[in-house]
Design a protein around this motif. Structure first.
Motif, PDB file in Angstrom:
ATOM      1  N   LEU A   1       0.831  -1.203   0.000  1.00 29.26           N
ATOM      2  CA  LEU A   1       0.000   0.000   0.000  1.00 29.26           C
ATOM      3  C   LEU A   1       0.865   1.253   0.000  1.00 29.26           C
ATOM      4  O   LEU A   1       0.584   2.219  -0.725  1.00 29.26           O
ATOM      5  N   THR A   2       1.922   1.236   0.779  1.00 31.24           N
ATOM      6  CA  THR A   2       2.811   2.392   0.857  1.00 31.24           C
ATOM      7  C   THR A   2       3.480   2.669  -0.480  1.00 31.24           C
ATOM      8  O   THR A   2       3.615   3.833  -0.886  1.00 31.24           O
ATOM      9  N   ALA A   3       3.892   1.623  -1.174  1.00 28.12           N
ATOM     10  CA  ALA A   3       4.523   1.799  -2.480  1.00 28.12           C
ATOM     11  C   ALA A   3       3.576   2.473  -3.469  1.00 28.12           C
ATOM     12  O   ALA A   3       3.989   3.342  -4.252  1.00 28.12           O
ATOM     13  N   ILE A   4       2.306   2.100  -3.424  1.00 30.68           N
ATOM     14  CA  ILE A   4       1.313   2.700  -4.318  1.00 30.68           C
ATOM     15  C   ILE A   4       1.046   4.154  -3.929  1.00 30.68           C
ATOM     16  O   ILE A   4       0.993   5.046  -4.786  1.00 30.68           O
ATOM     17  N   LEU A   5       0.892   4.411  -2.638  1.00 35.69           N
ATOM     18  CA  LEU A   5       0.661   5.784  -2.170  1.00 35.69           C
ATOM     19  C   LEU A   5       1.857   6.681  -2.484  1.00 35.69           C
ATOM     20  O   LEU A   5       1.687   7.841  -2.889  1.00 35.69           O
ATOM     21  N   ASP A   6       3.067   6.150  -2.309  1.00 39.49           N
ATOM     22  CA  ASP A   6       4.269   6.936  -2.601  1.00 39.49           C
ATOM     23  C   ASP A   6       4.322   7.326  -4.073  1.00 39.49           C
ATOM     24  O   ASP A   6       4.666   8.468  -4.412  1.00 39.49           O
ATOM     25  N   LYS A   7       4.008   6.383  -4.934  1.00 38.20           N
ATOM     26  CA  LYS A   7       4.014   6.646  -6.382  1.00 38.20           C
ATOM     27  C   LYS A   7       2.990   7.726  -6.728  1.00 38.20           C
ATOM     28  O   LYS A   7       3.277   8.652  -7.499  1.00 38.20           O
ATOM     29  N   TRP A   8       1.826   7.620  -6.148  1.00 36.14           N
ATOM     30  CA  TRP A   8       0.749   8.583  -6.413  1.00 36.14           C
ATOM     31  C   TRP A   8       1.135   9.980  -5.945  1.00 36.14           C
ATOM     32  O   TRP A   8       1.059  10.948  -6.701  1.00 36.14           O
ATOM     33  N   GLU A   9       1.554  10.092  -4.702  1.00 37.43           N
ATOM     34  CA  GLU A   9       1.856  11.413  -4.147  1.00 37.43           C
ATOM     35  C   GLU A   9       3.137  11.998  -4.725  1.00 37.43           C
ATOM     36  O   GLU A   9       3.295  13.223  -4.756  1.00 37.43           O
ATOM     37  N   GLY A  10       4.006  11.124  -5.225  1.00 37.96           N
ATOM     38  CA  GLY A  10       5.233  11.620  -5.823  1.00 37.96           C
ATOM     39  C   GLY A  10       5.074  12.082  -7.258  1.00 37.96           C
ATOM     40  O   GLY A  10       5.796  12.961  -7.711  1.00 37.96           O
ATOM     41  N   GLU A  11       4.107  11.490  -7.981  1.00 36.63           N
ATOM     42  CA  GLU A  11       3.984  11.784  -9.409  1.00 36.63           C
ATOM     43  C   GLU A  11       2.625  12.329  -9.833  1.00 36.63           C
ATOM     44  O   GLU A  11       2.524  12.994 -10.860  1.00 36.63           O
ATOM     45  N   MET A  12       1.563  12.026  -9.080  1.00 36.13           N
ATOM     46  CA  MET A  12       0.219  12.385  -9.535  1.00 36.13           C
ATOM     47  C   MET A  12      -0.645  12.973  -8.429  1.00 36.13           C
ATOM     48  O   MET A  12      -1.843  12.676  -8.356  1.00 36.13           O
ATOM     49  N   PRO A  13      -0.108  13.795  -7.543  1.00 33.05           N
ATOM     50  CA  PRO A  13      -0.890  14.255  -6.382  1.00 33.05           C
ATOM     51  C   PRO A  13      -2.104  15.101  -6.730  1.00 33.05           C
ATOM     52  O   PRO A  13      -3.031  15.216  -5.925  1.00 33.05           O
ATOM     53  N   ASP A  14      -2.110  15.705  -7.908  1.00 27.36           N
ATOM     54  CA  ASP A  14      -3.221  16.586  -8.277  1.00 27.36           C
ATOM     55  C   ASP A  14      -4.268  15.909  -9.155  1.00 27.36           C
ATOM     56  O   ASP A  14      -5.240  16.551  -9.575  1.00 27.36           O
ATOM     57  N   GLU A  15      -4.073  14.626  -9.438  1.00 32.52           N
ATOM     58  CA  GLU A  15      -5.044  13.911 -10.254  1.00 32.52           C
ATOM     59  C   GLU A  15      -6.231  13.474  -9.389  1.00 32.52           C
ATOM     60  O   GLU A  15      -6.220  13.608  -8.166  1.00 32.52           O
ATOM     61  N   ASP A  16      -7.236  12.943 -10.032  1.00 29.97           N
ATOM     62  CA  ASP A  16      -8.468  12.512  -9.382  1.00 29.97           C
ATOM     63  C   ASP A  16      -8.197  11.369  -8.404  1.00 29.97           C
ATOM     64  O   ASP A  16      -7.684  10.318  -8.804  1.00 29.97           O
ATOM     65  N   ASP A  17      -8.536  11.553  -7.135  1.00 28.18           N
ATOM     66  CA  ASP A  17      -8.288  10.522  -6.129  1.00 28.18           C
ATOM     67  C   ASP A  17      -9.048   9.227  -6.399  1.00 28.18           C
ATOM     68  O   ASP A  17      -8.682   8.162  -5.889  1.00 28.18           O
ATOM     69  N   ARG A  18     -10.082   9.291  -7.208  1.00 34.42           N
ATOM     70  CA  ARG A  18     -10.804   8.072  -7.563  1.00 34.42           C
ATOM     71  C   ARG A  18      -9.920   7.161  -8.409  1.00 34.42           C
ATOM     72  O   ARG A  18     -10.070   5.939  -8.375  1.00 34.42           O
ATOM     73  N   TRP A  19      -8.992   7.749  -9.158  1.00 34.22           N
ATOM     74  CA  TRP A  19      -8.038   6.947  -9.919  1.00 34.22           C
ATOM     75  C   TRP A  19      -7.184   6.116  -8.968  1.00 34.22           C
ATOM     76  O   TRP A  19      -6.997   4.922  -9.175  1.00 34.22           O
ATOM     77  N   LEU A  20      -6.668   6.761  -7.948  1.00 31.96           N
ATOM     78  CA  LEU A  20      -5.863   6.056  -6.948  1.00 31.96           C
ATOM     79  C   LEU A  20      -6.679   4.961  -6.277  1.00 31.96           C
ATOM     80  O   LEU A  20      -6.209   3.829  -6.116  1.00 31.96           O
ATOM     81  N   ALA A  21      -7.887   5.292  -5.884  1.00 37.93           N
ATOM     82  CA  ALA A  21      -8.741   4.321  -5.210  1.00 37.93           C
ATOM     83  C   ALA A  21      -9.006   3.109  -6.091  1.00 37.93           C
ATOM     84  O   ALA A  21      -8.978   1.959  -5.613  1.00 37.93           O
ATOM     85  N   TYR A  22      -9.234   3.345  -7.385  1.00 34.33           N
ATOM     86  CA  TYR A  22      -9.525   2.219  -8.259  1.00 34.33           C
ATOM     87  C   TYR A  22      -8.275   1.371  -8.500  1.00 34.33           C
ATOM     88  O   TYR A  22      -8.373   0.139  -8.613  1.00 34.33           O
ATOM     89  N   MET A  23      -7.118   1.989  -8.555  1.00 39.03           N
ATOM     90  CA  MET A  23      -5.887   1.206  -8.677  1.00 39.03           C
ATOM     91  C   MET A  23      -5.657   0.365  -7.419  1.00 39.03           C
ATOM     92  O   MET A  23      -5.270  -0.798  -7.506  1.00 39.03           O
ATOM     93  N   LEU A  24      -5.903   0.959  -6.267  1.00 38.87           N
ATOM     94  CA  LEU A  24      -5.772   0.210  -5.017  1.00 38.87           C
ATOM     95  C   LEU A  24      -6.749  -0.966  -4.978  1.00 38.87           C
ATOM     96  O   LEU A  24      -6.383  -2.079  -4.589  1.00 38.87           O
ATOM     97  N   GLY A  25      -7.978  -0.726  -5.380  1.00 34.19           N
ATOM     98  CA  GLY A  25      -8.973  -1.791  -5.405  1.00 34.19           C
ATOM     99  C   GLY A  25      -8.606  -2.899  -6.371  1.00 34.19           C
ATOM    100  O   GLY A  25      -8.823  -4.085  -6.096  1.00 34.19           O
ATOM    101  N   THR A  26      -8.037  -2.511  -7.507  1.00 36.74           N
ATOM    102  CA  THR A  26      -7.603  -3.491  -8.501  1.00 36.74           C
ATOM    103  C   THR A  26      -6.464  -4.342  -7.966  1.00 36.74           C
ATOM    104  O   THR A  26      -6.492  -5.578  -8.065  1.00 36.74           O
ATOM    105  N   ALA A  27      -5.455  -3.692  -7.387  1.00 34.70           N
ATOM    106  CA  ALA A  27      -4.325  -4.433  -6.827  1.00 34.70           C
ATOM    107  C   ALA A  27      -4.785  -5.341  -5.686  1.00 34.70           C
ATOM    108  O   ALA A  27      -4.311  -6.480  -5.547  1.00 34.70           O
ATOM    109  N   HIS A  28      -5.709  -4.854  -4.896  1.00 29.78           N
ATOM    110  CA  HIS A  28      -6.267  -5.632  -3.787  1.00 29.78           C
ATOM    111  C   HIS A  28      -6.862  -6.947  -4.313  1.00 29.78           C
ATOM    112  O   HIS A  28      -6.625  -8.022  -3.748  1.00 29.78           O
TER     113      HIS A  28
END
Length: 212
Positions: free
Chosen positions: A29-56
């Motif tokens: 989870l931390t690796a995914i959050l780090d990637k998001w906040e490091g490269e895409m912090p201003d994008e739609d948080d639903r994108w992050l949530a769906y990637m997390l759900g997919t990986a889950h």
């Protein structure tokens, strides 16, 4: 505003991990959050949530890069897939893509989103800068697996469907977003995971939004 990780982990531990989060799950989870906040912090948080759900879903909630069938080696995974194919349990497969080629390489599913087929390994080699063709098992490296997931899901590299097609200022479709990976297979289940992650993300940012 960034994600309050203490609160995020508290929320997902309760809603998605039966109250107990393993170190390896937290690492994923931390690796995914780090990637998001490091490269895409201003994008739609639903994108992050769906990637997390997919990986889950795709990793059996381990949040670690895994082989198809969850086998510990390629040979074991190939044997499992061969047996299932011969028994007619994989009707959607016309050719056993997992069998080793003349160079002794298998293009079976690996990673957080189960990258399969040589053509997709070639595509992701170009997208990530990691030579997955020379060594397809590099898709088992967590950081590489995260990069593959981000590139494939944000750019539509897997199925020509991307996160922006389903989550935007005018659209929110948690079920159909499954088409980014694998048609509508387990679409409702993945959507439920993604919504739980989104609720945790939203609350950590103070929006108080919960999706149902």
């Amino acid at each position: 505003m960034g994600i309050n990780r203490t609160f995020f982990f508290h929320q997902v531990r309760a809603s998605l991990f039966d109250g107990s989060l393993k170190r390896s799950q937290a690492t994923g989870l931390t690796a995914i959050l780090d990637k998001w906040e490091g490269e895409m912090p201003d994008e739609d948080d639903r994108w992050l949530a769906y990637m997390l759900g997919t990986a889950h879903h795709e990793t059996g909630r381990t949040l670690q890069a895994v082989r198809e069938t969850f086998a510990s080696t390629d040979d074991k995974a190939i044997a499992i897939l061969d047996k299932a194919f011969k028994a007619g349990k994989l009707p959607w497969v016309s050719k056993p893509y997992w069998q080793k080629d003349n160079a002794g390489k298998s293009w079976l599913g690996r990673g957080l989103v189960q990258l399969t087929h040589k053509a997709n390994y070639e595509k992701m080699s170009m997208e990530t800068g990691v030579d997955l063709v020379a060594n397809p098992t590099l898709a088992m490296d967590l950081q590489t697996a995260v990069a593959i997931m981000f590139k494939g899901m944000t750019k539509g590299s897997f199925t020509n469907k991307k996160l922006g097609d389903y989550f935007s200022s005018t659209k929110e479709d948690w079920r159909q977003a499954r088409r980014i990976i694998n048609g509508l297979e387990s679409a409702d289940l993945v959507a439920s995971y993604a919504k739980s992650y989104y609720s945790a993300i939203s609350y950590t940012k103070g929006t108080g939004r919960c999706v149902g």
